[in-house]
Scaffold this motif. Structure first.
Motif, PDB file in Angstrom:
ATOM      1  N   GLY A  12       0.850  -1.199   0.000  1.00 12.03           N
ATOM      2  CA  GLY A  12       0.000   0.000   0.000  1.00 12.03           C
ATOM      3  C   GLY A  12       0.880   1.242   0.000  1.00 12.03           C
ATOM      4  N   THR A  13       0.344   2.334   0.542  1.00 13.33           N
ATOM      5  CA  THR A  13       1.068   3.603   0.531  1.00 13.33           C
ATOM      6  C   THR A  13       2.442   3.472   1.193  1.00 13.33           C
ATOM      7  OG1 THR A  13      -1.123   4.614   0.841  1.00 13.33           O
ATOM      8  CG2 THR A  13       0.794   6.060   1.026  1.00 13.33           C
ATOM      9  N   GLY A  14       2.460   2.973   2.420  1.00 11.90           N
ATOM     10  CA  GLY A  14       3.704   2.893   3.187  1.00 11.90           C
ATOM     11  C   GLY A  14       4.657   1.843   2.645  1.00 11.90           C
ATOM     12  N   GLU A  35       2.514  -8.819  -1.203  1.00 15.94           N
ATOM     13  CA  GLU A  35       1.273  -8.056  -1.420  1.00 15.94           C
ATOM     14  C   GLU A  35       0.344  -8.890  -2.295  1.00 15.94           C
ATOM     15  OE1 GLU A  35      -0.380  -4.959  -0.673  1.00 15.94           O
ATOM     16  OE2 GLU A  35      -1.865  -5.985  -1.907  1.00 15.94           O
ATOM     17  N   ASN A  37      -2.742  -8.104  -3.681  1.00 16.48           N
ATOM     18  CA  ASN A  37      -3.675  -7.480  -4.641  1.00 16.48           C
ATOM     19  C   ASN A  37      -3.033  -7.094  -5.970  1.00 16.48           C
ATOM     20  OD1 ASN A  37      -5.864  -7.696  -2.927  1.00 16.48           O
ATOM     21  ND2 ASN A  37      -5.384  -5.770  -1.912  1.00 16.48           N
ATOM     22  N   GLN A  43      -6.791   5.607  -2.057  1.00 15.85           N
ATOM     23  CA  GLN A  43      -8.047   5.648  -1.302  1.00 15.85           C
ATOM     24  C   GLN A  43      -8.590   7.065  -1.056  1.00 15.85           C
ATOM     25  OE1 GLN A  43      -7.510   2.994   2.244  1.00 15.85           O
ATOM     26  NE2 GLN A  43      -5.761   2.177   1.122  1.00 15.85           N
ATOM     27  N   ALA A  78       0.819 -12.500   3.654  1.00 11.99           N
ATOM     28  CA  ALA A  78       1.589 -12.993   4.793  1.00 11.99           C
ATOM     29  C   ALA A  78       0.608 -13.729   5.698  1.00 11.99           C
ATOM     30  CB  ALA A  78       2.232 -11.832   5.531  1.00 11.99           C
ATOM     31  N   CYS A 162      -8.145   8.277   8.056  1.00 11.00           N
ATOM     32  CA  CYS A 162      -8.725   9.558   7.655  1.00 11.00           C
ATOM     33  C   CYS A 162      -9.982   9.901   8.441  1.00 11.00           C
ATOM     34  CB  CYS A 162      -9.030   9.616   6.164  1.00 11.00           C
ATOM     35  SG  CYS A 162      -9.233  11.328   5.644  1.00 11.00           S
ATOM     36  N   LYS A 168     -16.671  14.464   5.520  1.00 10.41           N
ATOM     37  CA  LYS A 168     -16.478  15.117   4.218  1.00 10.41           C
ATOM     38  C   LYS A 168     -17.647  14.783   3.290  1.00 10.41           C
ATOM     39  CE  LYS A 168     -11.470  14.318   4.458  1.00 10.41           C
ATOM     40  NZ  LYS A 168     -10.306  13.676   3.823  1.00 10.41           N
ATOM     41  N   ASP A 298      -0.925   2.910   8.836  1.00 10.32           N
ATOM     42  CA  ASP A 298      -2.137   2.709   9.625  1.00 10.32           C
ATOM     43  C   ASP A 298      -2.079   1.546  10.612  1.00 10.32           C
ATOM     44  OD1 ASP A 298      -3.053   4.725   7.980  1.00 10.32           O
ATOM     45  OD2 ASP A 298      -4.483   3.476   6.872  1.00 10.32           O
ATOM     46  N   THR A 307      -3.314   8.646   8.157  1.00 15.08           N
ATOM     47  CA  THR A 307      -3.539   9.203   6.817  1.00 15.08           C
ATOM     48  C   THR A 307      -2.353   8.910   5.902  1.00 15.08           C
ATOM     49  OG1 THR A 307      -2.430  11.300   7.339  1.00 15.08           O
ATOM     50  CG2 THR A 307      -4.798  11.196   7.784  1.00 15.08           C
ATOM     51  N   ALA A 308      -2.564   9.102   4.589  1.00 17.69           N
ATOM     52  CA  ALA A 308      -1.465   8.993   3.628  1.00 17.69           C
ATOM     53  C   ALA A 308      -0.467  10.124   3.867  1.00 17.69           C
ATOM     54  CB  ALA A 308      -2.007   9.054   2.206  1.00 17.69           C
ATOM     55  N   ALA A 309      -0.958  11.271   4.309  1.00 20.31           N
ATOM     56  CA  ALA A 309      -0.077  12.399   4.614  1.00 20.31           C
ATOM     57  C   ALA A 309       0.879  12.031   5.751  1.00 20.31           C
ATOM     58  CB  ALA A 309      -0.904  13.623   4.992  1.00 20.31           C
ATOM     59  N   PRO A 343      -7.416  16.838   4.555  1.00 15.85           N
ATOM     60  CA  PRO A 343      -8.118  17.840   3.748  1.00 15.85           C
ATOM     61  C   PRO A 343      -9.622  17.664   3.943  1.00 15.85           C
ATOM     62  CG  PRO A 343      -6.782  16.334   2.390  1.00 15.85           C
ATOM     63  CD  PRO A 343      -6.912  15.721   3.732  1.00 15.85           C
ATOM     64  N   LYS A 381      -6.388  19.191  -2.870  1.00 13.45           N
ATOM     65  CA  LYS A 381      -6.948  17.855  -2.605  1.00 13.45           C
ATOM     66  C   LYS A 381      -7.305  17.123  -3.899  1.00 13.45           C
ATOM     67  CE  LYS A 381      -9.658  14.528  -0.907  1.00 13.45           C
ATOM     68  NZ  LYS A 381      -9.058  13.312  -0.356  1.00 13.45           N
TER      69      LYS A 381
END
Ligand code: FAD
Ligand code: UQ1
Length: 421
Positions: A12-14, A35, A37, A43, A78, A162, A168, A298, A307-309, A343, A381
């Motif tokens: 994923g992101t990380g 991984e 997928n 996301q 895993a 998030c 939002k 996460d 968050t991704a940030a 955001p 954003k």
């Protein structure tokens, strides 16, 4: 069986960011990524997909194009961790050993912990959820088909990724129904398990003004426990009551945010703390018991908003600290301050750009008051962040805006300080 200098669990992101950095450093064949997928999703786009602003396809890229070319992709899950002997067992039967391990497994969505879910997603077109690739496709049609009545937006009784996303979509829905002449017939409710609208006061104050001005009812300490699609009822547990008490609302639109937890495989391992998240040092991301293991994103117990940030900022911390550990230099080299960002889209073309640290202190990048909804931040954003994500973050080349923030502050500080003139 296989051995890698660095093994990464999760693409994923990380996982992508971490693997990219170290695959360039070590060269081909020394980094493996587990991984399962075929597709990598951005996301954060799903908030905009739910509101009909972007298509779900624009949030997807083939996993093969996201993972670093110099790393080996082990395409399975895993299954178990053996940190004592530095091995991970996979669902395809492989046992992979490593010198260093990075875990970035994200969060598991526990829809099944709400009675009536996930079935209600296929039984009722008015039940949707931006947190899942399939259920997010129901959100915009449900907004369009809404003809009035109760519109309910939930927030669960666990930490989530998030934390702003559950509201939002509510602001976007309110704006949408306003523009389509249905607002008068809508009774909009935010039923949250929390006791506050947002964890950071500066932004909470802005949001409270918005819900008041736009006539949105906030019900605190309400946790969604059951959905009855046949009767269109949503049952909430009252968390502020000493006895077990529930409150049932009828709904004509229901946006569900599920409870979340670390993936079961991680929870069942010796890598987690009592709360079930990976047990790392919040300043260095190094595991507290196994020094050759680091965590990102996460799935860890780092006490900041997921968050991704935050992952972007953490990827810089990981590069420095894991890098030093590998070279035999002492830690910490650089300490994480908890930087995260959310955001908060408050309508079509409007966004509050929340940025803050471990202590809930604002850490804003731009020399403007970011607690005010702005069109410029909406474009950040909608248009800037996706590019930043695909081109830089997952390639290991975006470590968050800290450098820019310091530059802006330094520049502004000199202009504004009378003594500098
Ligand atoms: P993920 O990116 O979720 O990756 C986890 C990976 O681990 C996945 O690829 C998964 O397949 C893999 N995995 C899981 N189990 C196993 C296993 N057993 N073996 C191997 N691999 C496994 N963030 C922002 O910064 N700004 C936003 O505006 C924003 N909005 C959001 C809106 C929504 C609706 C959602 C859902 C999220 C949003 N986020 C936002 C949050 C952001 O997407 C996440 O915080 C971020 O992606 C976390 O990265 P991660 O690497 O920790 O986990
Ligand atoms: C960010 O760095 C980031 O990673 C790319 C996001 O992911 C989607 C974000 O949403 C945000 C807000 C940031 C923070 C960056 C700036 C310039 C505020």
């Amino acid at each position: 069986d296989k051995h890698y200098k660095l093994l990464v669990v999760g693409g994923g992101t990380g996982g992508c960011a971490a693997a990219s950095k170290f695959a360039s450093k070590f060269g081909k064949g020394h980094v493996g990524i587990i991984e399962p997928n075929e597709t990598h999703y951005y996301q954060p786009m799903w908030t905009l997909v739910g509101a009909g602003i972007k298509r779900v396809e624009s949030s997807a890229r083939p996993m093969s194009s996201c993972l670093p070319r110099k790393a080996d992709w082990i395409k399975c899950k895993a299954l178990s961790f053996d940190p004592e002997s530095c091995k991970v067992t996979c669902t395809n039967g492989d046992v992979i050993s490593y010198d260093y391990l990075v875990v970035g497994m994200g969060l598991q969505l526990d829809y099944h912990k709400i009675k009536g879910l996930p079935e209600a997603f296929s039984q009722d077109p008015a039940v949707c959820s931006n947190y899942n690739r399939n259920y997010v496709m129901k959100t915009y049609p449900a907004l369009q088909n809404f003809e009035g009545g109760n519109a309910i937006f939930s927030f669960p009784n666990t930490p989530i990724k998030c934390a702003g996303a559950p509201q939002k979509i509510m602001y976007l829905a309110e704006d949408y129904w306003n523009r389509t002449g249905k607002r008068d017939k809508a009774n909009i409710m935010y039923n949250t398990s929390l006791g506050v609208i947002f964890g950071v006061k500066k932004y909470a104050d802005s949001l409270l003004k918005i819900v008041e001005e736009r006539n949105i009812k906030v019900n605190y300490k309400r946790n969604l426990i059951e959905v009855r699609p046949d009767k269109r009822e949503a049952v909430f547990q009252k968390l502020d009551s000493e006895t077990v008490e529930t409150e049932t609302f009828s709904y004509n639109f229901l946006h569900v945010v599920p409870p979340m937890s670390a993936p079961d495989v991680l929870k069942e391992s010796s890598l987690v703390d009592q709360t079930g998240y990976m047990d790392v040092n919040k300043f260095t991301l190094q595991h507290v018991r196994y020094p050759n293991i680091f965590g990102i994103g996460d799935c860890t117990n780092v006490p900041t908003s997921k968050t991704a940030a935050a992952v972007a900022a953490q990827s810089g911390i990981l590069r420095k600290n894991l890098g030093a550990f590998i070279d035999g230099r002492p830690l910490p080299v650089l300490e994480y301050d908890g930087y995260t960002s959310c955001p908060l889209v408050t309508g079509y073309g409007k966004c509050i750009m929340a940025e803050f640290d471990f202590n809930g202190q604002p850490l804003e990048t731009f020399p403007i008051d970011q607690s005010k909804p702005r069109r410029s931040m909406y474009h950040m954003k909608k248009d800037v962040m996706p590019e930043l994500y695909w081109k830089f973050l997952i390639r290991g080349n975006w470590e968050g805006p800290a450098t820019y923030r310091k530059l802006m502050r330094f520049g502004m500080g000199n202009i504004l300080k009378p003594s500098a003139v």
